[in-house]
Design a protein around this motif. Structure first.
Motif, PDB file in Angstrom:
ATOM      1  N   PHE A   1      27.357 -20.363 -27.506  1.00 17.10           N
ATOM      2  CA  PHE A   1      26.952 -19.680 -28.743  1.00 17.10           C
ATOM      3  C   PHE A   1      28.085 -19.677 -29.765  1.00 17.10           C
ATOM      4  N   GLY A   2      29.337 -19.773 -29.293  1.00 12.75           N
ATOM      5  CA  GLY A   2      30.434 -19.922 -30.245  1.00 12.75           C
ATOM      6  C   GLY A   2      30.340 -21.227 -31.011  1.00 12.75           C
ATOM      7  N   VAL A   3      30.044 -22.323 -30.300  1.00 13.92           N
ATOM      8  CA  VAL A   3      29.890 -23.612 -30.973  1.00 13.92           C
ATOM      9  C   VAL A   3      28.655 -23.596 -31.878  1.00 13.92           C
ATOM     10  N   CYS A   4      27.588 -22.975 -31.429  1.00 15.71           N
ATOM     11  CA  CYS A   4      26.386 -22.864 -32.269  1.00 15.71           C
ATOM     12  C   CYS A   4      26.697 -22.147 -33.575  1.00 15.71           C
ATOM     13  N   GLU A   5      27.425 -21.020 -33.480  1.00 14.63           N
ATOM     14  CA  GLU A   5      27.768 -20.249 -34.677  1.00 14.63           C
ATOM     15  C   GLU A   5      28.667 -21.068 -35.597  1.00 14.63           C
ATOM     16  N   ALA A   6      29.624 -21.790 -35.001  1.00 12.63           N
ATOM     17  CA  ALA A   6      30.534 -22.594 -35.815  1.00 12.63           C
ATOM     18  C   ALA A   6      29.789 -23.712 -36.537  1.00 12.63           C
ATOM     19  N   LEU A   7      28.918 -24.420 -35.817  1.00 13.98           N
ATOM     20  CA  LEU A   7      28.168 -25.503 -36.466  1.00 13.98           C
ATOM     21  C   LEU A   7      27.192 -24.968 -37.501  1.00 13.98           C
ATOM     22  N   ALA A   8      26.608 -23.802 -37.255  1.00 15.17           N
ATOM     23  CA  ALA A   8      25.716 -23.209 -38.254  1.00 15.17           C
ATOM     24  C   ALA A   8      26.488 -22.858 -39.524  1.00 15.17           C
TER      25      ALA A   8
ATOM     26  N   ALA B   1      36.752 -11.904 -26.926  1.00 14.88           N
ATOM     27  CA  ALA B   1      37.777 -10.953 -26.493  1.00 14.88           C
ATOM     28  C   ALA B   1      37.361 -10.212 -25.235  1.00 14.88           C
ATOM     29  N   VAL B   2      36.058  -9.977 -25.068  1.00 17.19           N
ATOM     30  CA  VAL B   2      35.578  -9.305 -23.863  1.00 17.19           C
ATOM     31  C   VAL B   2      35.948 -10.103 -22.625  1.00 17.19           C
ATOM     32  N   LEU B   3      36.014 -11.418 -22.753  1.00 19.48           N
ATOM     33  CA  LEU B   3      36.359 -12.297 -21.632  1.00 19.48           C
ATOM     34  C   LEU B   3      37.850 -12.597 -21.590  1.00 19.48           C
ATOM     35  N   ASP B   4      38.653 -11.800 -22.313  1.00 23.55           N
ATOM     36  CA  ASP B   4      40.099 -11.996 -22.402  1.00 23.55           C
ATOM     37  C   ASP B   4      40.446 -13.315 -23.072  1.00 23.55           C
ATOM     38  N   GLY B   5      39.531 -13.827 -23.872  1.00 22.46           N
ATOM     39  CA  GLY B   5      39.782 -15.065 -24.584  1.00 22.46           C
ATOM     40  C   GLY B   5      40.275 -14.817 -25.997  1.00 22.46           C
ATOM     41  N   THR B   6      40.597 -15.899 -26.681  1.00 21.38           N
ATOM     42  CA  THR B   6      41.090 -15.816 -28.055  1.00 21.38           C
ATOM     43  C   THR B   6      40.331 -16.802 -28.940  1.00 21.38           C
ATOM     44  N   LEU B   7      40.172 -16.425 -30.183  1.00 25.20           N
ATOM     45  CA  LEU B   7      39.551 -17.277 -31.191  1.00 25.20           C
ATOM     46  C   LEU B   7      40.511 -17.365 -32.365  1.00 25.20           C
TER      47      LEU B   7
ATOM     48  N   LEU C   1      39.218 -22.615 -20.407  1.00 26.31           N
ATOM     49  CA  LEU C   1      38.335 -23.508 -21.157  1.00 26.31           C
ATOM     50  C   LEU C   1      38.829 -23.562 -22.594  1.00 26.31           C
ATOM     51  N   LEU C   2      39.048 -24.769 -23.104  1.00 19.45           N
ATOM     52  CA  LEU C   2      39.524 -24.968 -24.469  1.00 19.45           C
ATOM     53  C   LEU C   2      38.459 -25.710 -25.256  1.00 19.45           C
ATOM     54  N   ILE C   3      38.049 -25.129 -26.378  1.00 15.88           N
ATOM     55  CA  ILE C   3      37.015 -25.737 -27.229  1.00 15.88           C
ATOM     56  C   ILE C   3      37.534 -25.750 -28.662  1.00 15.88           C
ATOM     57  N   GLY C   4      37.332 -26.875 -29.326  1.00 13.66           N
ATOM     58  CA  GLY C   4      37.707 -26.996 -30.726  1.00 13.66           C
ATOM     59  C   GLY C   4      36.549 -27.500 -31.566  1.00 13.66           C
ATOM     60  N   VAL C   5      36.351 -26.924 -32.728  1.00 14.83           N
ATOM     61  CA  VAL C   5      35.323 -27.356 -33.677  1.00 14.83           C
ATOM     62  C   VAL C   5      36.018 -27.610 -35.013  1.00 14.83           C
ATOM     63  N   ARG C   6      35.872 -28.816 -35.536  1.00 12.41           N
ATOM     64  CA  ARG C   6      36.579 -29.227 -36.745  1.00 12.41           C
ATOM     65  C   ARG C   6      35.584 -29.813 -37.736  1.00 12.41           C
ATOM     66  N   ASP C   7      35.802 -29.543 -39.021  1.00 14.51           N
ATOM     67  CA  ASP C   7      34.956 -30.157 -40.050  1.00 14.51           C
ATOM     68  C   ASP C   7      35.823 -30.602 -41.219  1.00 14.51           C
ATOM     69  N   ASP C   8      35.264 -31.488 -42.044  1.00 14.45           N
ATOM     70  CA  ASP C   8      35.992 -32.010 -43.196  1.00 14.45           C
ATOM     71  C   ASP C   8      35.518 -31.377 -44.489  1.00 14.45           C
TER      72      ASP C   8
ATOM     73  N   GLY D   1      40.306 -27.658 -46.945  1.00 17.48           N
ATOM     74  CA  GLY D   1      40.046 -28.109 -45.589  1.00 17.48           C
ATOM     75  C   GLY D   1      41.232 -28.816 -44.968  1.00 17.48           C
ATOM     76  N   PRO D   2      41.097 -29.253 -43.733  1.00 15.80           N
ATOM     77  CA  PRO D   2      39.908 -29.052 -42.898  1.00 15.80           C
ATOM     78  C   PRO D   2      39.905 -27.667 -42.243  1.00 15.80           C
ATOM     79  N   THR D   3      38.751 -27.300 -41.728  1.00 17.70           N
ATOM     80  CA  THR D   3      38.615 -26.057 -40.993  1.00 17.70           C
ATOM     81  C   THR D   3      38.586 -26.375 -39.501  1.00 17.70           C
ATOM     82  N   VAL D   4      39.442 -25.695 -38.750  1.00 22.68           N
ATOM     83  CA  VAL D   4      39.532 -25.906 -37.306  1.00 22.68           C
ATOM     84  C   VAL D   4      39.342 -24.561 -36.615  1.00 22.68           C
ATOM     85  N   LEU D   5      38.334 -24.478 -35.758  1.00 21.39           N
ATOM     86  CA  LEU D   5      38.080 -23.281 -34.964  1.00 21.39           C
ATOM     87  C   LEU D   5      38.400 -23.606 -33.506  1.00 21.39           C
ATOM     88  N   SER D   6      39.235 -22.773 -32.881  1.00 25.46           N
ATOM     89  CA  SER D   6      39.660 -23.010 -31.501  1.00 25.46           C
ATOM     90  C   SER D   6      39.285 -21.821 -30.645  1.00 25.46           C
ATOM     91  N   LEU D   7      38.689 -22.114 -29.484  1.00 21.80           N
ATOM     92  CA  LEU D   7      38.348 -21.095 -28.508  1.00 21.80           C
ATOM     93  C   LEU D   7      39.131 -21.373 -27.227  1.00 21.80           C
TER      94      LEU D   7
END
Length: 429
Positions: free
Chosen positions: A343-350, A400-406, A372-379, A414-420
């Motif tokens: 759902f993080g990737v869904c929100e980022a792509l939306a 944050a509930v899962l002790d993760g970071t965004l 788990l490392l996830i990156g979403v990038r756009d131009d 740009g560009p915009t880079v979102l990292s999970l």
């Protein structure tokens, strides 16, 4: 007032104001009340230990010995309340809340906690030693000057002769008055060591029964576990709703759509046929919306094919073309982690499709063995602001509930880079 003392030790630092406050008498009340709790604790410990040891041969005493280990819990609860006499800061219980209901789960948790055994040790110390010491200190610091102050009264009641404090034989009123003056001088002077002793006694009790650092660590651990349980329960409920809609309402809509389609074939052209056609089309639209709703609650592809297949699916359905670099053989991870990442990737792509003006985006995902490392990038044009109501704030809370970071890097232009990054073990290779 902000500078008002909250403990006896703080009150002592105010000099003469200490004598004009209620703190000396609060300290005296704390030490005097020690006997009211120490004597019952001593009796309970002795009775349980004696009865348990005597009856253990017949196995009847084993429950009594087991109960002896928990005897410090109620005694500690009373002592934490008594601390309010000399320390206004609350002393909450360091015990955790059992994850399951029932007396057995409560007892099992209590026996495993260090706090239980610290409380038992304090009960033994308090019952066999501390209340005696408290009364002795009270008798010396407060009782002794009061005895001297009442020397004239003791002489009058003694018929012309009195032994003051079992130490001095007084036979005249000048001697009695001299002792009374000494008591009047000693009383305010000894109230200071009285407060110091009560403060030290309270510090010992707090260190054993409500240690601040350990307490905070325990409460933080409990909050972390409760948050994790809430996430798991939330994901389980989402999946249950998805199954109910998929197997119930969706199947009924499919049957209704097929029935309306067959009815259209059997009805000759006319107003009724037009109404059936409109109903058939509307049922088809509702079915499509329901399928999108089910997919948004918990996509079946995530359950069937894991995070790799689900991310590839959402990339194909994105309004902006997406390049994917999904690590081959990405392992199955805990359901809460996979759902949060998806759902993080869904929100980022939306957000990319709505706000960025990007021509292309990219999604990467890999598992390092520990996270788990996830990156979403756009131009796109950049300048993304999580505080602007884009949904990223809620996503950050969920991670944050899962002790993760965004983290988001989005300079103007740009560009915009979102990292999970979500720490997680491998659930299933």
């Amino acid at each position: 007032m902000d500078d008002a003392p909250r403990t006896t030790w703080q009150a002592l630092s105010h000099g003469r104001q200490y004598l004009r406050s209620a703190w000396p008498w609060r300290a005296a009340g704390y030490l005097a009340g020690s006997a009211l709790t120490g004597i019952p604790v001593l009796l309970v410990l002795v009775l349980l230990a004696t009865a348990g040891a005597t009856l253990s041969i017949a196995l009847v005493g084993i429950p009594l010995l087991a109960l002896l280990g928990l005897a410090g819990i109620p005694a500690a609860a009373v002592e934490r309340r008594r601390l309010r006499l000399v320390d206004d800061d609350p002393a909450p219980s360091p015990h955790r809340v059992p994850a399951e209901p029932g007396l057995l789960a409560w007892a099992r948790l209590r026996y495993r906690e260090q706090a239980t055994w610290r409380e038992f040790g304090h009960a033994v110390l308090h019952g066999f030693l501390l209340w005696w010491v408290d009364l002795a200190a009270l008798a010396f610091f407060l009782g002794f000057p009061l005895v001297l102050l009442t020397a004239p009264l003791q002489l009058a009641l003694g018929g012309g002769e009195a032994r003051i404090g079992k130490l001095w034989l007084v036979t005249s009123y000048p001697e009695a008055l001299a002792l009374a003056v000494a008591g009047a001088v000693l009383l305010p002077a000894l109230l200071y060591p009285l407060g110091s002793f009560a403060g030290a006694r309270a510090a010992l009790t707090r260190a054993l029964l409500a240690p601040r650092e350990r307490e905070l660590r325990g409460l933080l651990a409990e909050v972390t576990r409760s948050r994790a349980r809430l996430v798991d329960a939330f994901e389980a409920e989402r999946r249950r709703i998805e199954r109910d809609l998929h197997d119930g309402a969706q199947q009924r809509l499919v049957a209704l759509t097929m029935t309306l389609g067959i009815a259209r074939l059997d009805v000759p052209p006319g107003p009724l046929a037009d109404q059936l056609a409109a109903a058939h089309d509307e049922a088809g639209k509702v079915l499509g919306e329901l399928r999108e709703l089910i997919h948004g609650i918990h996509p079946q592809v995530l359950t069937d094919y894991g995070l790799t297949g689900a991310l590839a699916d959402v990339a194909e359905r994105s309004a902006v073309p997406v390049d994917t670099d999904l690590a081959a053989g990405l392992p199955r991870l805990p359901e809460s982690v996979e759902a949060a990442a998806y759902f993080g990737v869904c929100e980022a792509l939306a957000n990319i499709g709505k706000h960025s003006g990007a021509a292309r985006a990219a999604v990467t995902a890999r598992h390092t063995g520990a996270a788990l490392l996830i990156g979403v990038r756009d131009d796109g044009r950049g300048g993304a602001d999580p505080a602007a109501g884009s949904g990223l704030t809620g996503l950050a809370d969920r991670i944050a509930v899962l002790d993760g970071t965004l983290t988001i890097t989005s300079p103007p232009g740009g560009p915009t880079v979102l990292s999970l990054e979500i720490p997680c073990p491998v659930s299933n290779p």
